[in-house]
Write a protein that holds these residues in place. Structure first.
Motif, PDB file in Angstrom:
ATOM      1  N   VAL A 159       4.536  16.702   3.759  1.00  0.00           N
ATOM      2  CA  VAL A 159       4.376  15.654   3.167  1.00  0.00           C
ATOM      3  C   VAL A 159       5.691  14.762   3.654  1.00  0.00           C
ATOM      4  CG1 VAL A 159       3.390  14.567   1.616  1.00  0.00           C
ATOM      5  CG2 VAL A 159       2.751  16.543   1.524  1.00  0.00           C
ATOM      6  N   GLY A 160       5.558  13.319   3.895  1.00  0.00           N
ATOM      7  CA  GLY A 160       7.180  12.316   3.632  1.00  0.00           C
ATOM      8  C   GLY A 160       6.693  11.316   3.173  1.00  0.00           C
ATOM      9  N   GLY A 161       7.019  11.407   1.699  1.00  0.00           N
ATOM     10  CA  GLY A 161       6.898   9.679   0.697  1.00  0.00           C
ATOM     11  C   GLY A 161       7.349  10.267  -0.457  1.00  0.00           C
ATOM     12  N   LYS A 162       7.377   9.054  -1.419  1.00  0.00           N
ATOM     13  CA  LYS A 162       7.242   9.291  -2.582  1.00  0.00           C
ATOM     14  C   LYS A 162       6.766  10.413  -3.169  1.00  0.00           C
ATOM     15  CE  LYS A 162       9.050   4.272  -2.998  1.00  0.00           C
ATOM     16  NZ  LYS A 162       8.756   3.299  -3.487  1.00  0.00           N
ATOM     17  N   GLU A 163       7.559  11.057  -4.760  1.00  0.00           N
ATOM     18  CA  GLU A 163       6.726  11.767  -5.386  1.00  0.00           C
ATOM     19  C   GLU A 163       5.946  11.662  -6.282  1.00  0.00           C
ATOM     20  OE1 GLU A 163       6.788  15.595  -7.120  1.00  0.00           O
ATOM     21  OE2 GLU A 163       8.355  15.658  -5.450  1.00  0.00           O
ATOM     22  N   ALA A 164       5.761  10.514  -6.563  1.00  0.00           N
ATOM     23  CA  ALA A 164       4.815  10.103  -7.244  1.00  0.00           C
ATOM     24  C   ALA A 164       3.728   9.899  -6.358  1.00  0.00           C
ATOM     25  CB  ALA A 164       5.033   8.661  -8.326  1.00  0.00           C
ATOM     26  N   ASP A 165       3.711   9.666  -5.386  1.00  0.00           N
ATOM     27  CA  ASP A 165       2.592   9.711  -4.623  1.00  0.00           C
ATOM     28  C   ASP A 165       1.879  11.147  -4.114  1.00  0.00           C
ATOM     29  OD1 ASP A 165       2.928   6.844  -4.220  1.00  0.00           O
ATOM     30  OD2 ASP A 165       4.161   6.460  -2.923  1.00  0.00           O
ATOM     31  N   VAL A 166       3.218  11.758  -4.241  1.00  0.00           N
ATOM     32  CA  VAL A 166       2.317  13.235  -3.622  1.00  0.00           C
ATOM     33  C   VAL A 166       1.913  13.885  -4.993  1.00  0.00           C
ATOM     34  CG1 VAL A 166       3.465  15.889  -3.822  1.00  0.00           C
ATOM     35  CG2 VAL A 166       4.626  13.719  -1.634  1.00  0.00           C
ATOM     36  N   GLU A 167       2.312  13.763  -6.087  1.00  0.00           N
ATOM     37  CA  GLU A 167       1.694  13.973  -7.638  1.00  0.00           C
ATOM     38  C   GLU A 167       0.283  13.124  -7.156  1.00  0.00           C
ATOM     39  OE1 GLU A 167       4.184  12.795 -10.640  1.00  0.00           O
ATOM     40  OE2 GLU A 167       5.963  14.754 -10.116  1.00  0.00           O
ATOM     41  N   ALA A 168      -0.107  11.765  -6.558  1.00  0.00           N
ATOM     42  CA  ALA A 168      -1.651  11.105  -7.126  1.00  0.00           C
ATOM     43  C   ALA A 168      -2.561  11.350  -5.962  1.00  0.00           C
ATOM     44  CB  ALA A 168      -0.978   9.811  -6.626  1.00  0.00           C
ATOM     45  N   ALA A 169      -1.975  12.370  -5.551  1.00  0.00           N
ATOM     46  CA  ALA A 169      -2.670  13.059  -3.991  1.00  0.00           C
ATOM     47  C   ALA A 169      -2.496  14.673  -4.430  1.00  0.00           C
ATOM     48  CB  ALA A 169      -2.058  12.777  -2.489  1.00  0.00           C
TER      49      ALA A 169
ATOM     50  N   VAL B 241       1.197  -0.660  -0.145  1.00  0.00           N
ATOM     51  CA  VAL B 241      -0.139  -0.206  -0.786  1.00  0.00           C
ATOM     52  C   VAL B 241       1.142   1.225   0.033  1.00  0.00           C
ATOM     53  CG1 VAL B 241      -2.057   1.062   0.997  1.00  0.00           C
ATOM     54  CG2 VAL B 241      -1.952  -1.284   1.796  1.00  0.00           C
ATOM     55  N   ARG B 242       0.618   2.429  -1.210  1.00  0.00           N
ATOM     56  CA  ARG B 242       1.943   3.266  -0.984  1.00  0.00           C
ATOM     57  C   ARG B 242       1.325   4.606   0.308  1.00  0.00           C
ATOM     58  NH1 ARG B 242       0.198   5.802  -6.274  1.00  0.00           N
ATOM     59  NH2 ARG B 242      -1.938   4.815  -5.674  1.00  0.00           N
ATOM     60  N   TYR B 243       2.328   5.272   0.615  1.00  0.00           N
ATOM     61  CA  TYR B 243       2.203   5.758   2.005  1.00  0.00           C
ATOM     62  C   TYR B 243       2.652   7.335   2.091  1.00  0.00           C
ATOM     63  CZ  TYR B 243       1.909   6.582   6.849  1.00  0.00           C
ATOM     64  OH  TYR B 243       1.848   7.338   8.148  1.00  0.00           O
ATOM     65  N   LEU B 244       1.896   7.957   2.432  1.00  0.00           N
ATOM     66  CA  LEU B 244       2.299   9.322   2.219  1.00  0.00           C
ATOM     67  C   LEU B 244       2.209   9.541   4.233  1.00  0.00           C
ATOM     68  CD1 LEU B 244       0.977  11.214  -0.916  1.00  0.00           C
ATOM     69  CD2 LEU B 244       3.238  10.154  -0.351  1.00  0.00           C
TER      70      LEU B 244
ATOM     71  N   SER C  70      10.303  10.830   3.604  1.00  0.00           N
ATOM     72  CA  SER C  70      10.703   9.571   4.491  1.00  0.00           C
ATOM     73  C   SER C  70       8.916  10.182   5.677  1.00  0.00           C
ATOM     74  CB  SER C  70      11.701  10.000   5.902  1.00  0.00           C
ATOM     75  OG  SER C  70      11.069   9.419   7.568  1.00  0.00           O
ATOM     76  N   PRO C  71       8.268   9.230   5.654  1.00  0.00           N
ATOM     77  CA  PRO C  71       6.944  10.205   6.143  1.00  0.00           C
ATOM     78  C   PRO C  71       7.745  10.435   8.246  1.00  0.00           C
ATOM     79  CG  PRO C  71       6.719   8.050   5.818  1.00  0.00           C
ATOM     80  CD  PRO C  71       7.605   8.339   5.331  1.00  0.00           C
TER      81      PRO C  71
END
Length: 287
Positions: free
Chosen positions: A133-143, A110-113, A160-161
Motif C-alpha cells: 500500500v502507498g498512501g496516507k496512514e489515515a486512509d490505510v486505517e479507514a480501509a 478523493v482520498r486514494y490508495l 506514494s502510490p
C-alpha cells in the motif's frame, strides 16, 4: 459495518468479493460485463447501477485488468462527484499511471490508495494476499476492514502510490524469471528422460520452497495451463510495466529481451495465448 463498493469482477476481483462477503462485509459490485456480477449477487452482494454508485459506500475498491481499463473508468468526470470518498486501487498499474491517478484523485478531493496485491485468485479467496500500500496512514486505517479480510499482511511502504506500484512490478519481474527458469530446467530434465513433476518435487524440497516454484512448477510439469488464472497477455503487460519502470529509473534489464520474445511468441499462438502465463514453458519446449 464498513460498506464497500467493488469495481471489476474478473477472476481476481470475483475471488476478492467472495472473500469479503465471507468475512461478513457489506459489498456492492459493478462490472462492465454485467453478467459477471450474477453469482456474487446470488451470494449476497448488491448490484450497483454504475461505477459512480460505488463512491456512495465507505470504501471503493477496484481490481481492473490494466492501465487502459483503470484510466477509462476512473476519469476526471467520474471522480468529480466523489469528493471526500476513499478509493483503493488494487490493480497492477504503471508508475506513470499511479502518479496520474494520485493527482487526479487529489484534484477531485478523493482520498486514494495504491494497493496492488501479491497472490493468485485462490490466495485471495482464502484471505491470504500480501497487499502493498502507498498512501496516507489515515486512509490505510479507514480501509483496514477490507484489507484485513483480503490479506494476511498489509505492507504500508509510504505515502506514494507509485512506490507501491514499483514494488509490485519488481515482484512480478521475479515471478516471470521463475517461469523462465522452471520452463528451461523442466524441459532439460524431461529431454533427459526424467519425469517433470519428480524434478519439481526435488527442486522445491531441496532449494526453492516458495509458492511460485511449487505452484508454477506443477502447472508446467503437468501442462495444466487451462483455465488461466493469469493469461499470457497479462504476463506481457506486466513485463512491459517492468521495462517502463526500469527505463524511468535508469536500471538495466539484460534478460528482458529474452522474456519478451517468449511472451510475444505465446501471445501470437492461438493454442497458447489463452493459457496461464507459465505457458511460456511450451515455447521453450518447442525450441
Amino acid at each position: 459495518m464498513t460498506t464497500i463498493g467493488f469495481i471489476g469482477l474478473g477472476t481476481m476481483g470475483a475471488a476478492m468479493v467472495a472473500r469479503l462477503l465471507e468475512a461478513g462485509l457489506d459489498v456492492a459490485v459493478w462490472n462492465r460485463t454485467a453478467s459477471a456480477a450474477d453469482p456474487l449477487v446470488e451470494a449476497g452482494a448488491t448490484r450497483l447501477g454504475g461505477p459512480a454508485d460505488a463512491f456512495e459506500r465507505d470504501v471503493t475498491i477496484s481490481m481492473l485488468s490494466n492501465d487502459q481499463a483503470v484510466d477509462a473508468v476512473f476519469s476526471e468526470q467520474l471522480l468529480t462527484g466523489a469528493s471526500g470518498s476513499l478509493h483503493v486501487n488494487m490493480a497492477s498499474v504503471s508508475t506513470e499511471l499511479a502518479r496520474e491517478l494520485e493527482a487526479r484523485h487529489a484534484a477531485a478531493d478523493v482520498r486514494y490508495l495504491g494497493a496492488p496485491v501479491l497472490g493468485r485468485p485462490h490466495v485471495a479467496r482464502a484471505g491470504q494476499l500480501n497487499i502493498v500500500v502507498g498512501g496516507k496512514e489515515a486512509d490505510v486505517e479507514a480501509a483496514a476492514p477490507a484489507l484485513d479480510a483480503l490479506g494476511k499482511k498489509t505492507w504500508h511502504i509510504g505515502e506514494s502510490p507509485a512506490a507501491a506500484a514499483l514494488v509490485k512490478i519488481g515482484v512480478n519481474y521475479n515471478l516471470i524469471h521463475a517461469l523462465l527458469a522452471l520452463g528451461e530446467s523442466i524441459n532439460m530434465v524431461e529431454r533427459g528422460g526424467i519425469d517433470g513433476q519428480l524434478f519439481v518435487d526435488i527442486l522445491t524440497d531441496a532449494a526453492f520452497t516458495g509458492s511460485a516454484y511449487t505452484g508454477y512448477g506443477k502447472i508446467i510439469a503437468e501442462r495444466s495451463y487451462f483455465p488461466a488464472a493469469f493469461d499470457t497477455a497479462l504476463g506481457l503487460k506486466d513485463l512491459a510495466l517492468t521495462e517502463a519502470a526500469a527505463a524511468e529509473v535508469g536500471a538495466a534489464l539484460p534478460s528482458s529481451p529474452t522474456l519478451r520474445g517468449l511472451f510475444e511468441a505465446a501471445v501470437a499462438d492461438e493454442k497458447l495465448k489463452d493459457g496461464d502465463w507459465s505457458i511460456i514453458a511450451e515455447v521453450i519446449r518447442r525450441r
